[in-house]
Design an enzyme around this catalytic site. Sequence first.
Site, PDB file in Angstrom:
ATOM      1  N   THR A 139       0.828  -1.225   0.000  1.00 20.67           N
ATOM      2  CA  THR A 139       0.000   0.000   0.000  1.00 20.67           C
ATOM      3  C   THR A 139       0.856   1.266   0.000  1.00 20.67           C
ATOM      4  OG1 THR A 139      -0.158  -0.303   2.368  1.00 20.67           O
ATOM      5  CG2 THR A 139      -2.106  -0.838   1.117  1.00 20.67           C
ATOM      6  N   GLY A 412      -4.763  -9.191   5.181  1.00 22.82           N
ATOM      7  CA  GLY A 412      -4.489  -8.784   3.799  1.00 22.82           C
ATOM      8  C   GLY A 412      -3.076  -8.255   3.634  1.00 22.82           C
ATOM      9  N   LEU A 413      -2.368  -8.076   4.742  1.00 17.30           N
ATOM     10  CA  LEU A 413      -0.949  -7.752   4.739  1.00 17.30           C
ATOM     11  C   LEU A 413      -0.606  -6.493   3.938  1.00 17.30           C
ATOM     12  CD1 LEU A 413       0.174 -11.416   4.261  1.00 17.30           C
ATOM     13  CD2 LEU A 413       0.351 -10.131   6.365  1.00 17.30           C
ATOM     14  N   CYS A 414      -1.419  -5.473   4.047  1.00 16.32           N
ATOM     15  CA  CYS A 414      -1.142  -4.198   3.346  1.00 16.32           C
ATOM     16  C   CYS A 414      -0.888  -4.436   1.872  1.00 16.32           C
ATOM     17  CB  CYS A 414       0.083  -3.478   3.936  1.00 16.32           C
ATOM     18  SG  CYS A 414      -0.099  -3.032   5.629  1.00 16.32           S
ATOM     19  N   ASN A 415      -1.583  -5.377   1.284  1.00 17.79           N
ATOM     20  CA  ASN A 415      -1.304  -5.676  -0.112  1.00 17.79           C
ATOM     21  C   ASN A 415      -2.584  -6.089  -0.844  1.00 17.79           C
ATOM     22  OD1 ASN A 415      -0.109  -6.684  -2.549  1.00 17.79           O
ATOM     23  ND2 ASN A 415       1.839  -6.667  -1.434  1.00 17.79           N
TER      24      ASN A 415
END
Length: 779
Positions: A139, A412-415
């Site tokens: 992100t 979502g792991l900043c992705n």
Amino acid sequence: MITKSSLQKTTFLEEHAGQYGYDGKIDRIRDEEYPQLKNTIYLDHAGTTIYAQSTFKAFAIDLASNLYGNPHSKSPSSNLTAQKLDSVRTLVLNHFDTTPGDYQVIFTQNATAAIKLVGECFPWTKNKSWLKYLRESHTSVIGLRAFAKENEVDFSTVNEDEIESMIRKKNNDLASNLCEDSQTVYNLFVYPAQCNFSGMRFPLSWTQGIKEKFNNDSSRVLVLLDAASYVMTSQLSLKDTETSPDFVSISFYKMFGYPTGIGALLVKSELAPILRKRYFGGGTVSAVLYDIDYQQFRPSLSESFEDGTTNFLSIIALSHAFSTFIALFTSFNQATLHTSSLISYLYTQMSSLKHYNGSPVCKIFSTRDFNNPVEQGPVLNFNLKKADGSWIGFSEVARLAGIQNIDLRVGGLCNPGNVTKWFNVSQKELMMAFQSGKVCGDDQDVINGKPVGSVRVSLGAMSTIDDVLALIDFVKEYFVETSPPVERFRTKHLSKNMHLNPIKSCKGFSTDQPWPISQQGLLYDREWMLIDAQSGRALRQTQYPRMALISPAIDLINNVLVISAPGLPSLTMRLNELSNFEVELRESRICGDKINSLEYTSLEITSFFSKFLNVSCYLACQSSFSRRYIKEKLSSSANAPLSLSNESPFLLVSQNSFDCLKSQIGSEKEQVIDLRSFRGNFVIEGAERAYEEDDWKLLRIGEQFFELLGPCTRCQMICINQDTGERTRDLYSSLVKCRSTNGKIKFGQHMVHVPKLSKAPYVISSGMEAEILELRKIE
Ligand SMILES: *Cc1c(COP(=O)(O)O)cnc(C)c1O
């Protein structure tokens, strides 16, 4: 802690002798340098790796023996700082195999700030430049589109295949329109060297490929390589400036664990003239007037880009982090070998896990060869499936890992690009979820039957095979189904009422209202007792069967306790307001434990009970000065606080078990046996067979989790009719015949609440669904 198979370890060590363990030093390194990892299986190195003790020791000595002033002053202490900062810049450049002639180091707060700086200073040309980023971007990269919008340039995303075909294609359709005044138009292409989500690596050769295709006289593509994840365990070389990226973003805590708050943007020196630094602040200008718009930036990139005083002590600490790393692990290339051996082993093991029916347990999100560190970093991203093929939400995995002291990262792991890529969730579905309240980082893990996040396990230079084996054991133990789910997955639920006994040994109180729970049980369950004024002991229904007719009721809305008994006007007491009544601290006894109790001295209350039971007694509650605790024999939860209940905070009984018991004692007694006498807080319905609750270990009711501690041993009280207060002779011995171990009747299960796993607010409603998550091991 999970036991590890030493055989697996031996095999691994034999097979990976050349790669794993830094010539046999890893265990010693872990003991001496990373004591903080002792009690945790730490598998979130991509979140941050962990710092070594030597870094601090060296840094502490450095700080004690040197005087560091502000680098912008001109004193000797200031010069010393400035010198050190220069030497750390050189160190960083050396690490990336380059020189100040080719690259400059701009220290930033982190990788995100480095990426943002590129967006701020990029020479965008309105309506002509473009921004492109790989779908798998963090992100922090996606945020660059704010600059694209502000500068009125187009942005778009590309996926791997598109880039590959773009590079192969001859014609150059991405080149921007010529600028009328024939100024060069600059475009920005951004991609991660290693995806923070999946650990997949993307070819470093893309940089050159993209440039060769799209650079011409009027237009150039500059490449920002987001190397934050890649450099954690790998050496990145910027030696060949023909092929290397124009910008590289990194965060040092990801490489060393400490110092935090320091990242860097490496910039090609030749770009200095075209970058547009706008803000100027302390340290960045060589000339400035206060009221006329005149200022001159300092000549070097780092000086003109680092606004204000840098985090100079942390930058100095960085030199110690570098030298400690080399002292411990020799080089980043050694760390690559070490972590690569571990991740390829982990991949092989996890991808071969199967349920009893042959269906795979683990779906791994990467298309790379895990044996090849050029393709795959030390990250394993996966979701687990049940034997029936349905997904296990990442929140459940995280919760269970939490109790095993396994640290991993889920979600979502900043992705967001990866969420869409792997889980087949459309942008529309995600948009709807966000609009209806989903937020990044929450534990909503499945939308429309599809996962919207996953589990990420990531390794660092100091990870060991023991860490990896512990994870594999954890997955095997909790998620691999070795036999068909006979009764395990059949839905069970609570009956339509829950029961509590506000006053110990008096009549129970049933409710179909949602009821708050705490570690001590249902709110107000066994909050009060009656104390024999002579002996100081709690009165029990076995001695005073008429207690069964004293009926307390709690009204949570009006916050009152109403106590009624046949033939007496009822008593109404406000809850939580002890001060309304005179209370006195006294010593009393309950189940053999000496406790301090608060006595209600009001004559109205005392005479109500004394008159009805025909014994001099008073109402009391437990003083918070003397808590009782769960006895040690009830396993892991010893020392959890206890209300006035005999042994544990919650009692679970099963309707099936009760029905079975009833049918066994013979028809003439069937009428008198009453489930209410067993005083279960929760009655579970829908069990497959009688007494199966004896095998349960972990139970979920709604969003609350309970650990079952063992069966409850019954006394004669179960033979007292809860409506008449009369005792039925012989019932006890009939029951003993049906259900006894060593002459004792065991019925129902003690439970404790597990707040760590449960969702707040801690509330239970009757009729809620219940699920068995873990069975007791047969010893
Ligand atoms: C961690 C990470 C970032 C963000 O780093 P911060 O230190 O949080 O600024 C960006 N990109 C990638 C690939 C990362 O792994």
